[in-house]
Design a protein around this motif. Structure first.
Motif, PDB file in Angstrom:
ATOM      1  N   THR A 101      -2.726  -3.012  -0.282  1.00 60.45           N
ATOM      2  CA  THR A 101      -2.895  -1.805  -1.021  1.00 60.45           C
ATOM      3  C   THR A 101      -2.189  -1.906  -2.377  1.00 60.45           C
ATOM      4  N   ASN A 102      -1.050  -2.458  -2.281  1.00 67.27           N
ATOM      5  CA  ASN A 102      -0.360  -2.803  -3.601  1.00 67.27           C
ATOM      6  C   ASN A 102      -1.254  -3.397  -4.645  1.00 67.27           C
ATOM      7  N   TRP A 103      -2.043  -4.445  -4.112  1.00 66.40           N
ATOM      8  CA  TRP A 103      -2.996  -5.302  -4.916  1.00 66.40           C
ATOM      9  C   TRP A 103      -4.064  -4.202  -5.599  1.00 66.40           C
ATOM     10  N   ALA A 104      -4.673  -3.426  -4.647  1.00 67.42           N
ATOM     11  CA  ALA A 104      -5.728  -2.462  -5.316  1.00 67.42           C
ATOM     12  C   ALA A 104      -5.184  -1.602  -6.200  1.00 67.42           C
ATOM     13  N   ASP A 105      -3.817  -1.052  -5.940  1.00 68.71           N
ATOM     14  CA  ASP A 105      -3.183  -0.243  -6.833  1.00 68.71           C
ATOM     15  C   ASP A 105      -3.177  -0.981  -8.266  1.00 68.71           C
ATOM     16  N   ALA A 106      -2.630  -2.266  -8.228  1.00 71.42           N
ATOM     17  CA  ALA A 106      -2.585  -3.153  -9.324  1.00 71.42           C
ATOM     18  C   ALA A 106      -4.041  -3.494 -10.134  1.00 71.42           C
ATOM     19  N   MET A 107      -4.979  -3.245  -9.427  1.00 73.83           N
ATOM     20  CA  MET A 107      -6.273  -3.446  -9.870  1.00 73.83           C
ATOM     21  C   MET A 107      -6.801  -2.158 -10.312  1.00 73.83           C
ATOM     22  N   LEU A 108      -5.897  -1.189 -10.295  1.00 75.80           N
ATOM     23  CA  LEU A 108      -6.455   0.080 -10.829  1.00 75.80           C
ATOM     24  C   LEU A 108      -7.592   0.622 -10.033  1.00 75.80           C
ATOM     25  N   ARG A 109      -7.576   0.156  -8.567  1.00 77.70           N
ATOM     26  CA  ARG A 109      -8.706   0.867  -7.934  1.00 77.70           C
ATOM     27  C   ARG A 109      -7.976   1.774  -6.740  1.00 77.70           C
ATOM     28  N   PRO A 110      -8.837   2.824  -6.301  1.00 76.13           N
ATOM     29  CA  PRO A 110      -8.249   3.734  -5.560  1.00 76.13           C
ATOM     30  C   PRO A 110      -7.700   3.229  -4.322  1.00 76.13           C
ATOM     31  N   VAL A 111      -6.516   3.855  -3.880  1.00 74.29           N
ATOM     32  CA  VAL A 111      -5.591   3.397  -2.739  1.00 74.29           C
ATOM     33  C   VAL A 111      -5.794   4.806  -1.581  1.00 74.29           C
ATOM     34  N   MET A 112      -6.540   4.573  -0.637  1.00 71.84           N
ATOM     35  CA  MET A 112      -6.431   5.631   0.461  1.00 71.84           C
ATOM     36  C   MET A 112      -5.664   5.557   1.718  1.00 71.84           C
ATOM     37  N   VAL A 113      -5.257   6.642   2.160  1.00 74.67           N
ATOM     38  CA  VAL A 113      -4.278   6.253   3.402  1.00 74.67           C
ATOM     39  C   VAL A 113      -4.570   7.215   4.507  1.00 74.67           C
ATOM     40  N   LEU A 114      -4.774   6.797   5.693  1.00 75.66           N
ATOM     41  CA  LEU A 114      -4.942   7.693   7.030  1.00 75.66           C
ATOM     42  C   LEU A 114      -3.665   8.010   7.571  1.00 75.66           C
ATOM     43  N   PRO A 115      -3.538   9.303   7.699  1.00 80.38           N
ATOM     44  CA  PRO A 115      -2.192   9.735   8.306  1.00 80.38           C
ATOM     45  C   PRO A 115      -2.441   9.844   9.865  1.00 80.38           C
ATOM     46  N   GLY A 116      -1.150   9.798  10.527  1.00 81.67           N
ATOM     47  CA  GLY A 116      -1.444   9.701  12.132  1.00 81.67           C
ATOM     48  C   GLY A 116      -0.259  10.231  12.374  1.00 81.67           C
ATOM     49  N   PRO A 117       0.137  10.406  13.920  1.00 83.49           N
ATOM     50  CA  PRO A 117       1.065  10.880  14.623  1.00 83.49           C
ATOM     51  C   PRO A 117       2.482  10.465  14.064  1.00 83.49           C
ATOM     52  N   VAL A 118       3.365  11.480  13.630  1.00 80.55           N
ATOM     53  CA  VAL A 118       4.783  11.007  12.989  1.00 80.55           C
ATOM     54  C   VAL A 118       5.439  10.307  13.947  1.00 80.55           C
ATOM     55  N   ASP A 119       5.552  10.301  15.295  1.00 81.20           N
ATOM     56  CA  ASP A 119       6.174   9.612  16.217  1.00 81.20           C
ATOM     57  C   ASP A 119       5.444   8.304  16.572  1.00 81.20           C
ATOM     58  N   SER A 120       4.688   7.892  15.800  1.00 76.15           N
ATOM     59  CA  SER A 120       4.308   6.640  16.147  1.00 76.15           C
ATOM     60  C   SER A 120       4.764   5.658  14.843  1.00 76.15           C
ATOM     61  N   ALA A 121       5.330   4.596  15.398  1.00 78.75           N
ATOM     62  CA  ALA A 121       5.884   3.716  14.472  1.00 78.75           C
ATOM     63  C   ALA A 121       4.943   2.997  13.382  1.00 78.75           C
TER      64      ALA A 121
END
Lengths: 405, 405
Positions: free
Chosen positions: A274-294
């Protein structure tokens, strides 16, 4: 002629691990990324140890020149025998123009600094690839025209795997090619989700052709090659290594219009993509999940840092990758979660509805509704009529009673 | 004297459902929210039907004046008999100054518009309360001095309940009072989490004293009152109604330094509480959850809309409520998720480490490491020594071998 050029490219592929900005600078000295004419000259200079070359290229040449021409010929023969082909900027299916906004424009590289990236040019670090080994039945450029990278940890959870599989399938059904790294965990769920929806998918391997990694995914790689592509920046039979994963990740990001992180622990290699995508100025998207999952600690941190947009579905991913209005996630949500009749009431309607009686408990007289709500009687009469039309209350003498739902 | 004033407040409490900006304007005509001197005069004008009063007040007076003085006396006696007390701006424990940034400054209310909020004043809609019934062993102002509101859906999931319980407990252990609404689901988990950590908690009921809602939480309300408070804006035995929940929510938001949404479906009343907090310019925080759980749709939408900050722990909540530097979530994360030695390596160290041999497979010669990495031999020798010092590799003749982890 093509054979000669391919041999030259295969030699360079052996001399230079992955790609570097120094190579990019010498292959495309004019800044025109679509017509690399300099490969023969570069390979000749490297093999002869031309000491006017930058240190990095000289070092690579010195360490790897011995027998490299013979090895390159072996590589090409091995590829021909095993269903692989060499993709280069000479190939019609090379996604050169597609990559112009992902990789450092040649002009951003500083010739006076030996071809290193111009300071401040964040994209300088993502060196344009110059050759890829590929196996599969489709052409690379066309396959990645409409694409998205799905990445995540290898130690994924059941939640992460099933969500990734579903999102990948939905993207495939919407005509997207799913790009991933062929690893266990999220990568596998992403490839499988696309395949199960009969969509093409591209695996970018961190090892060379013939060196399947992980071996448990051998069948998956075969299945991918049937309708999609397996590609690698490394020569045949190159073993996987950690730094090759990191370098490979830039290709995953560059092949997708955007990158989605579907699970990541505190420090995960997938975050690197995702850091590469960010450096390439492309959208970075993130799925959330349970906060008690590492394995969602990295995802949540990314969102908290403002370094990625929270997404929950393929529709929300497409919304970020397509022109405004092309996707209607609200409409989709509406199908799943239509508001109840009560939720659609105005505040005054709700107040009156709540003051209406229930069954035979004796409540719900118009006078009492007016007292309870402090609304004028005329308003109460109007509103109970509206509620009656909506089928939510019924009249019983001088009382108004809620209907069963 | 106090009895007389309390009786007047109890009358007004019967005349006016919840609070309104019209009442606020007449109670505090000088804009000084700490010294309401006008309650006797306001009650007298309402009971006599003074037609110079704004329509809303006249309407309420007309609908509810009959027998109101007697009813107020009954309310006070009922409260005395059942362990409740009336809190008003006259009470030492009234959190008046604490609420100055939550509720519309009186000056923001427009007297020419009958005491309605000045257009553009988003906080105008949150009318300052003027009396609350309370039960419990602690004083309200002190109890909510360091506090946070935890809200969420009644139809919560096991994940939501356990996470809420944990976060509430962690906040209580850090000296925070947990504010919630006493409902089933998330509210219950929040109150219980605080109680189980021996912290005080405040339940703001949407029904009047003596009218327990939900009845299944009767034991919980008793337990809350033992160390914390149950409060209500409604007269004794007032039944719950949907619009009372919405009005109540503004008190939940106003009693917390910030509001945390711990689970919410597509349309959830709990989102309403966060809207109040937002209007009060207080932090809105949101717990993420599984995207395939319907009760996190509202949470994720809130984050996507930029209307709330994603949080995963009590530490992250405190970070937003306390001065910068007072909380160190990084330190806490570090304890749980320390990076492995490999993750701490520099890129060159990682490259060399990966090129080192494994067991007795014959790989890991210095020469081969230099070829694989294209690093100068001097650098390779320096780095393998660093890795040896770190206990990650060992020497075996002219080979360097990775140690078992």
């Amino acid at each position: 002629m093509s054979g000669t050029r391919d041999h030259t490219w295969a030699i360079l592929r052996r001399l230079v691990e992955a790609s570097t900005t120094e190579v990019v600078r010498h292959l495309w000295p004019d800044g025109d990324a679509t017509a690399p004419a300099e490969v023969d000259r570069l390979v000749e200079r490297m093999r002869s140890g031309d000491d006017t070359l930058p240190t990095g290229l000289l070092r690579a040449a010195s360490a790897r020149s011995a027998g490299v021409a013979e090895q390159a010929a072996v590589d090409l023969q091995w590829a021909a025998d095993n269903g692989w082909r060499l993709l280069t900027p000479d190939s019609p299916e090379w996604p050169g123009p597609r990559w112009d906004d992902a990789f450092a424009p040649v002009g951003d590289l500083d010739p006076d600094a030996g071809g290193a990236a111009v300071p401040g040019s964040v994209r300088g670090a993502a060196a344009r690839p110059f050759a890829l080994w590929a196996r599969g039945s489709v052409e690379l450029a066309a396959t990645v025209e409409r694409s998205v990278a799905l990445v995540g940890t290898r130690t994924s959870s059941a939640y992460g795997n099933r969500t990734t599989h579903r999102i990948a399938g939905d993207l495939a059904a919407a005509g997207y090619t799913v790009i991933s790294g062929g690893a266990v965990g999220i990568d596998t769920a992403a490839h499988r989700g696309a395949l199960d929806a009969s969509g093409p998918t591209v695996a970018v391997a961190a090892s060379g052709p013939g060196e399947i990694y992980p071996r448990t995914n051998a069948a998956l790689f075969r299945r991918i090659a049937e309708t999609g592509l397996v590609i690698s920046e490394y020569p045949p039979l190159t073993s996987p290594a950690r730094y090759r994963f990191l370098t490979r990740n830039r290709l995953v990001a560059a092949l997708g219009r955007g990158t989605v992180l579907l699970a990541a622990g505190y420090r995960s290699g997938a975050v690197n993509t995702t850091n590469w995508a960010d450096a390439m100025l492309r959208p970075v998207m993130v799925l959330p999940g349970p906060v008690d999952s590492a394995v969602y600690v990295g995802c949540h941190q990314k969102i908290r840092d403002g370094a990625g947009t929270l997404i929950t579905s393929a529709a929300e991913i497409r919304e970020l990758l397509e022109p405004v209005g092309a996707v209607d996630p609200e409409g989709q949500l509406g199908l799943d979660f239509a508001p109840s009749p009560v939720q659609q009431l105005s505040r005054d309607q709700l107040t009156v509805f709540d003051a209406c009686g229930i069954g035979s408990d004796g409540t719900g007289h118009l006078d009492q509704i007016a007292v309870d709500t402090t609304l004028p009687m005329a308003a109460v009469v109007r509103i109970v009529s509206e509620l009656e039309v909506a089928g939510m209350v019924r009249r019983a003498g001088d009382r108004w009673i809620k209907n069963d739902r």
